[in-house]
Design an enzyme around this catalytic site. Structure first.
Site, short mmCIF file in Angstrom:
data_model
loop_
_atom_site.label_atom_id
_atom_site.label_comp_id
_atom_site.label_asym_id
_atom_site.label_seq_id
_atom_site.Cartn_x
_atom_site.Cartn_y
_atom_site.Cartn_z
N GLY A 1 5.27 -3.67 8.82
CA GLY A 1 6.46 -4.35 8.33
C GLY A 1 6.29 -5.82 8.05
O GLY A 1 7.27 -6.54 7.90
N GLY B 1 4.76 -7.01 5.38
CA GLY B 1 4.61 -7.24 3.94
C GLY B 1 3.17 -7.23 3.46
O GLY B 1 2.86 -7.74 2.39
N LEU B 2 2.28 -6.62 4.26
CA LEU B 2 0.86 -6.58 3.91
C LEU B 2 0.41 -5.21 3.40
O LEU B 2 -0.78 -4.91 3.35
CB LEU B 2 0.00 -6.98 5.12
CG LEU B 2 0.26 -8.38 5.68
CD1 LEU B 2 -0.59 -8.63 6.92
CD2 LEU B 2 0.00 -9.45 4.63
N SER C 1 2.30 0.25 4.96
CA SER C 1 2.84 1.59 4.71
C SER C 1 2.10 2.27 3.57
O SER C 1 1.86 3.48 3.60
CB SER C 1 4.35 1.52 4.41
OG SER C 1 4.60 0.85 3.19
N GLU D 1 5.60 6.32 -0.24
CA GLU D 1 6.33 5.06 -0.35
C GLU D 1 7.80 5.30 -0.72
O GLU D 1 8.68 4.56 -0.29
CB GLU D 1 5.67 4.16 -1.40
CG GLU D 1 4.33 3.56 -0.98
CD GLU D 1 4.52 2.41 -0.01
OE1 GLU D 1 4.66 1.26 -0.44
OE2 GLU D 1 4.55 2.69 1.21
N ASP E 1 1.84 -1.42 -4.43
CA ASP E 1 1.08 -1.33 -3.18
C ASP E 1 0.14 -0.14 -3.17
O ASP E 1 -1.04 -0.26 -2.80
CB ASP E 1 2.04 -1.24 -1.99
CG ASP E 1 2.75 -2.56 -1.72
OD1 ASP E 1 2.73 -3.44 -2.60
OD2 ASP E 1 3.32 -2.71 -0.63
#
Length: 397
Positions: free
Chosen positions: A153, A155-156, A159, A210, A221
């Site tokens: 969580g 932001g890297l 997920s 996602e 991502d």
């Protein structure tokens, strides 16, 4: 037996270098893989069971081989249950959707357990059915362990890395079940090999995960975590791969402040509604800055000084649209006092900051001092680089 007993899948995380928020309004942005990775390991088991171990949470659940085969035969997540439908079940059903097959079930108050196990089972079923596998024979027990060095969580892209690893791992197991991948040929097998359809499928399956995780993902991502390219992208247009000529070292600083991306995007939209001309100029400037950065990244000459200037400029533009946070400002202040430039990455409002480092950063006393200051202020940090490989397979036994 010529069975493959163990393998490892890994996929990179990602950062948005420039263009966050302005990308929502049709401006270009740049994102790329980082040297921090998510890992999935497969281990053959003597017992007739399937164990799914989520080491980063931590949480573990299992199915008997008989229950696993029933799960494959009684559910078709390939053609009958699409990602948004499954998301609805995860959100609204009090009982875990595949509760009858697994033990233990996710804790009722743990969203991470529920979504991690749910997405893993959904992807495994979807991929097995897509590849024509509806049951595994006796002696096919295995354990999958998933672990990431990145904060969940933050932001890297953790997920997406998770979705890519589970998708690639499930695909490899189907190849083993068909006898196409064995201990004899595993050492020469590569996911980045001759067949582009393999990566295309993995990226699509990861995109499906996602959707379950975030409902409306951009597709950025999973693309980066699968292929590993530094990309320039614009809403509604195909991604453009960049030829990275610069060595970009970064210190990723996690403020440990959670943020809601949708709320931050809505705040920017409200500001734009109130001040359309001013905001239009700022967003245009962000877009032009991305174009300038692309030219520098693809230049053979060392462009660190020019790149660091644009880092500072972009961070000030992001501050101007109200997406900074006191925790981020503290990181910026510490970085600047040590002679480094930094910016927020992703939505802002907390999350992570990037401190850009020169090639010789390890030899600079200021770098050691900065790390000490950040630790003393309660932040966690990781040193890594931009660029690198996409999803990879390696036989380990």
């Amino acid at each position: 037996m010529n069975t493959l007993n163990a393998f490892e899948i890994s996929a990179p995380g990602k950062v948005i270098l420039h263009g966050e928020h302005s990308v929502v309004y049709g401006k270009p942005a740049i994102a790329g893989p980082i040297g921090l990775r998510t890992y999935l390991t497969y281990k053959k088991l003597d017992n007739p069971e399937i164990i799914l171990d989520f080491a980063s949470i931590p949480f573990s659940s299992k199915l008997s081989l008989e229950s696993f085969n029933q799960f494959l035969q009684q559910h078709n997540c390939h053609s009958e249950l699409q990602p948004l439908e499954f998301l609805s079940k995860l959100r609204t059903s009090e009982e875990f959707p595949f509760a009858r097959y697994v033990s233990p079930q996710p804790a009722p108050d743990s969203t991470k357990q529920r979504y991690s196990l749910g997405v893993a089972l959904y992807l495994i079923n979807r991929i097995f059915r897509c590849e024509g596998i509806e049951s595994l024979p006796d002696g096919s027990g295995f354990q999958l362990t998933i672990q990431s060095v990145m904060s969940i969580g933050a932001g890297l892209g953790s997920s997406a890395g998770y979705g890519v690893c589970v998708s690639a791992g499930a695909y490899i197991v189907t190849k083993m079940a068909k006898g196409e991948l064995t201990a004899a040929n595993a050492s020469t097998y590569s996911l980045q090999g001759d067949d582009p359809e393999v990566l295309k499928k993995i990226s699509q399956w990861a995109f499906d995960s996602e959707v379950v995780m975030h409902e409306r993902p951009s597709g950025i991502d999973n693309t980066i975590c699968t292929y590993g390219n530094l990309i320039k992208f614009r809403k509604g247009e195909p991604f453009e791969s960049l030829k990275l000529r610069q060595q970009i070292n970064i210190l990723i600083v996690d403020t440990k402040v959670s943020r809601t991306t949708s709320k931050l995007v809505a705040n920017v939209a409200e500001l734009k509604d109130r001040h359309p001309k001013m905001m239009g100029s700022i967003l245009d400037a962000m877009g032009h800055l991305v174009d300038d950065v692309v030219e520098l990244l693809e230049d053979d000459r060392d462009q660190f000084e020019a790149l660091r200037t644009l880092v500072a400029v972009n961070n000030n533009l992001l501050r101007a649209i109200g997406v900074s946070h006191p925790s981020l400002e503290k990181v910026f202040q510490l970085a600047e006092s040590s002679g480094f430039d930094a910016k927020l990455t992703g939505a802002g409002g907390g999350g992570c900051a990037l401190v850009f480092l020169p090639k010789d950063y390890e030899n600079r006393k200021e770098f050691g001092q900065l790390k000490e200051k950040l630790t003393a202020a309660g932040f966690s940090w990781m040193v890594t680089n931009i660029g690198g490989r996409g999803v990879e397979f390696k036989a380990t036994e």
